[in-house]
Design an enzyme around this catalytic site. Structure first.
Site: not given
Ligand code: IMP
Ligand code: MG
Length: 197
Positions: A111-112, A115, A143, A164, A177
């Site tokens: 996963e990127d 959060d 995060k 963000f 992206r």
């Protein structure tokens, strides 16, 4: 010189967007080489099945896959969480399932960003039911300040503050992206800001 450029842009709505480099392309690549070795060391001699979450995780998956020695296969899944902006509602639904079964496989979810953790919690529950041999999680960014769900990543590229971020797969309304680095997005002129509560 980092080689990475910041972006300044004006949106259709008149907000001014700017991106400040947080993690350079060079640091990302170096960290991924280390993570790839760690993953292989944990599962020597096994075929690793990398499962990435479209679309944000794809950059990380391709760089990771190129650096993991030995046999690797991959598959993709897509989920939608409601909301198009920098705030997410925590509602997750599946929009594209995997092509093949993960039963008995050593699966690494790629996963990127981790959060709130809602997306990964949803995916891990889904995958666990499908009886993989091992199920592990690799995220490029973590995060921790925003965490709601009790989800743990086994491999973390970078722990970042509550900002963000965009680039290296991460988007703001499908843009940014393609940046080779990760940057903090700031919106000025409107009500929004890159910092989230
Ligand atoms: P979570 O479900 O809140 O953990 O969020 C996971 C997803 O939200 C990620 O896969 C991203 O698509 C998106 N997301 C969370 N934080 C950011 C960010 O800082 N920038 C861009 N997308 C983000
Ligand atoms: Mg995403």
């Amino acid at each position: 010189m980092t080689g990475a450029r910041a972006v300044n842009d004006k949106t259709r709505h008149g907000d001014k967007e700017s991106v400040r480099v947080l993690i350079t392309a060079g640091r990302i690549q170096k960290r991924i080489r280390t993570l790839a070795k760690e993953i292989r060391r944990d599962f020597p001699g096994e075929r690793l099945h990398l499962v990435s979450v479209l679309k944000g995780g794809v950059f990380f998956l391709t760089d990771l896959a190129r650096n993991v020695p030995g046999e690797v296969s991959f598959d993709f899944i897509a989920v939608a969480s409601y909301g198009q902006n920098t705030h997410s509602s925590g509602q997750v639904r599946l929009t594209r399932d995997l092509d093949s079964s993960i039963e008995g496989r050593t699966v690494i979810v790629v996963e990127d960003i981790l959060d709130t953790g809602m997306t990964l919690q949803y995916l891990l529950r889904l995958f666990q039911q499908r009886k993989p041999k091992h199920l592990r999680v690799a995220v490029l960014l973590d995060k921790p300040e925003r965490r709601i769900a009790a989800v743990h990543a086994d491999y973390v590229g970078f722990t970042i503050p509550n900002e963000f971020v965009v680039g290296y797969g991460l988007d703001y309304s499908e843009r940014y992206r393609n940046l080779p680095y990760v940057g903090v997005l700031t919106l000025t002129g409107g009500a929004k800001s890159g910092k989230r509560e």
